[in-house]
Design a protein around this motif. Structure first.
Motif, PDB file in Angstrom:
ATOM      1  N   LEU A  77      -1.201  12.301   4.873  1.00 33.85           N
ATOM      2  CA  LEU A  77      -1.384  13.665   4.381  1.00 33.85           C
ATOM      3  C   LEU A  77      -0.331  14.599   4.942  1.00 33.85           C
ATOM      4  O   LEU A  77       0.244  15.427   4.223  1.00 33.85           O
ATOM      5  CB  LEU A  77      -2.789  14.171   4.723  1.00 33.85           C
ATOM      6  N   GLY A  78      -0.028  14.463   6.228  1.00 34.36           N
ATOM      7  CA  GLY A  78       1.007  15.295   6.849  1.00 34.36           C
ATOM      8  C   GLY A  78       2.358  15.065   6.201  1.00 34.36           C
ATOM      9  O   GLY A  78       3.111  16.021   5.937  1.00 34.36           O
TER      10      GLY A  78
ATOM     11  N   ARG B 207     -13.516  -1.274   6.053  1.00 35.59           N
ATOM     12  CA  ARG B 207     -13.994   0.080   5.757  1.00 35.59           C
ATOM     13  C   ARG B 207     -12.889   0.950   5.165  1.00 35.59           C
ATOM     14  O   ARG B 207     -13.126   2.068   4.757  1.00 35.59           O
ATOM     15  CB  ARG B 207     -14.520   0.749   7.023  1.00 35.59           C
ATOM     16  N   GLY B 208     -11.660   0.453   5.160  1.00 36.39           N
ATOM     17  CA  GLY B 208     -10.542   1.228   4.625  1.00 36.39           C
ATOM     18  C   GLY B 208      -9.693   1.784   5.747  1.00 36.39           C
ATOM     19  O   GLY B 208      -9.904   1.469   6.923  1.00 36.39           O
ATOM     20  N   PRO B 209      -8.712   2.614   5.407  1.00 35.91           N
ATOM     21  CA  PRO B 209      -7.820   3.164   6.438  1.00 35.91           C
ATOM     22  C   PRO B 209      -8.570   4.126   7.353  1.00 35.91           C
ATOM     23  O   PRO B 209      -9.499   4.813   6.947  1.00 35.91           O
ATOM     24  CB  PRO B 209      -6.745   3.889   5.635  1.00 35.91           C
ATOM     25  N   GLY B 210      -8.144   4.177   8.601  1.00 41.69           N
ATOM     26  CA  GLY B 210      -8.752   5.074   9.576  1.00 41.69           C
ATOM     27  C   GLY B 210      -8.261   6.504   9.404  1.00 41.69           C
ATOM     28  O   GLY B 210      -7.272   6.761   8.706  1.00 41.69           O
ATOM     29  N   PRO B 211      -8.940   7.445  10.045  1.00 44.35           N
ATOM     30  CA  PRO B 211      -8.569   8.854   9.906  1.00 44.35           C
ATOM     31  C   PRO B 211      -7.171   9.172  10.410  1.00 44.35           C
ATOM     32  O   PRO B 211      -6.490  10.025   9.854  1.00 44.35           O
ATOM     33  CB  PRO B 211      -9.632   9.602  10.720  1.00 44.35           C
ATOM     34  N   ASP B 212      -6.697   8.471  11.446  1.00 43.94           N
ATOM     35  CA  ASP B 212      -5.348   8.758  11.954  1.00 43.94           C
ATOM     36  C   ASP B 212      -4.276   8.392  10.927  1.00 43.94           C
ATOM     37  O   ASP B 212      -3.313   9.129  10.728  1.00 43.94           O
ATOM     38  CB  ASP B 212      -5.097   8.038  13.275  1.00 43.94           C
TER      39      ASP B 212
ATOM     40  N   ALA C 254       0.834  -1.196   0.000  1.00 38.44           N
ATOM     41  CA  ALA C 254       0.000   0.000   0.000  1.00 38.44           C
ATOM     42  C   ALA C 254       0.870   1.247   0.000  1.00 38.44           C
ATOM     43  O   ALA C 254       1.955   1.259   0.579  1.00 38.44           O
ATOM     44  CB  ALA C 254      -0.906   0.002   1.226  1.00 38.44           C
ATOM     45  N   MET C 255       0.393   2.294  -0.646  1.00 34.73           N
ATOM     46  CA  MET C 255       1.175   3.528  -0.708  1.00 34.73           C
ATOM     47  C   MET C 255       1.315   4.186   0.662  1.00 34.73           C
ATOM     48  O   MET C 255       2.234   4.952   0.886  1.00 34.73           O
ATOM     49  CB  MET C 255       0.603   4.511  -1.719  1.00 34.73           C
ATOM     50  N   GLU C 256       0.446   3.844   1.600  1.00 36.23           N
ATOM     51  CA  GLU C 256       0.542   4.420   2.940  1.00 36.23           C
ATOM     52  C   GLU C 256       1.363   3.542   3.898  1.00 36.23           C
ATOM     53  O   GLU C 256       1.561   3.915   5.052  1.00 36.23           O
ATOM     54  CB  GLU C 256      -0.856   4.675   3.518  1.00 36.23           C
ATOM     55  N   ALA C 257       1.855   2.400   3.407  1.00 34.39           N
ATOM     56  CA  ALA C 257       2.712   1.556   4.241  1.00 34.39           C
ATOM     57  C   ALA C 257       3.959   2.343   4.631  1.00 34.39           C
ATOM     58  O   ALA C 257       4.452   3.177   3.865  1.00 34.39           O
ATOM     59  CB  ALA C 257       3.103   0.291   3.483  1.00 34.39           C
ATOM     60  N   LEU C 258       4.441   2.089   5.826  1.00 35.26           N
ATOM     61  CA  LEU C 258       5.608   2.804   6.332  1.00 35.26           C
ATOM     62  C   LEU C 258       6.859   1.948   6.165  1.00 35.26           C
ATOM     63  O   LEU C 258       6.811   0.724   6.325  1.00 35.26           O
ATOM     64  CB  LEU C 258       5.409   3.171   7.797  1.00 35.26           C
ATOM     65  N   VAL C 259       7.967   2.597   5.831  1.00 33.27           N
ATOM     66  CA  VAL C 259       9.211   1.893   5.543  1.00 33.27           C
ATOM     67  C   VAL C 259      10.321   2.478   6.407  1.00 33.27           C
ATOM     68  O   VAL C 259      10.438   3.697   6.544  1.00 33.27           O
ATOM     69  CB  VAL C 259       9.585   2.027   4.051  1.00 33.27           C
TER      70      VAL C 259
ATOM     71  N   SER D 148       4.499  17.811   3.903  1.00 31.00           N
ATOM     72  CA  SER D 148       5.856  18.246   4.270  1.00 31.00           C
ATOM     73  C   SER D 148       6.815  18.191   3.084  1.00 31.00           C
ATOM     74  O   SER D 148       7.900  18.744   3.142  1.00 31.00           O
ATOM     75  CB  SER D 148       6.404  17.411   5.417  1.00 31.00           C
ATOM     76  N   LEU D 149       6.406  17.526   2.023  1.00 28.62           N
ATOM     77  CA  LEU D 149       7.256  17.477   0.828  1.00 28.62           C
ATOM     78  C   LEU D 149       7.212  18.811   0.134  1.00 28.62           C
ATOM     79  O   LEU D 149       7.979  19.234  -0.596  1.00 28.62           O
ATOM     80  CB  LEU D 149       6.793  16.363  -0.135  1.00 28.62           C
TER      81      LEU D 149
END
Length: 106
Positions: free
Chosen positions: A100-101, A89-94, A18-23, A105-106
């Motif tokens: 988004l944050g 339901r998909g990713p949560g708001p947090d 997923a594009m929101e996965a953290l690395v 910042s980019l």
């Protein structure tokens, strides 16, 4: 042409990412010249945990290429991928706020 060469012609990662996965970087030392430039840059970027989308933007590569590189790096033990907890339901708001944050910042 370079991105085609870097990803060895692949447009899909080895595993779903997923594009929101953290690395995060799995190494404490800088990667040597035996690694391609993109691996070295991703490793340095991920000394601070970043999303796949952030890495793609900072590297200046299409998201598909970044996904291929990141999953290849994970299979070599160079990075760790932290998959988000997403329910039906998909990713949560947090999670969305963190992504988004990071993008802002980019």
């Amino acid at each position: 042409m370079r991105m085609y060469t870097v990803s060895r012609g692949r447009t899909a990662p080895r595993t779903k990412l997923a594009m929101e996965a953290l690395v995060s970087s799995a190494t404490t030392e800088q990667l040597g010249l035996s690694y391609i430039r993109e691996y070295r840059v991703i490793s340095e970027l991920c000394r601070q945990i970043r999303s796949v989308a952030e890495i793609s933007a900072l590297l200046g590569t299409p998201l598909g290429v970044a996904r291929v590189l990141i999953t290849d790096m994970e299979s070599e033990g160079l990075v760790r991928i932290h998959h988000p907890q997403i329910d039906e339901r998909g990713p949560g708001p947090d999670l969305l706020e963190r992504v988004l944050g990071g993008l802002n910042s980019l």
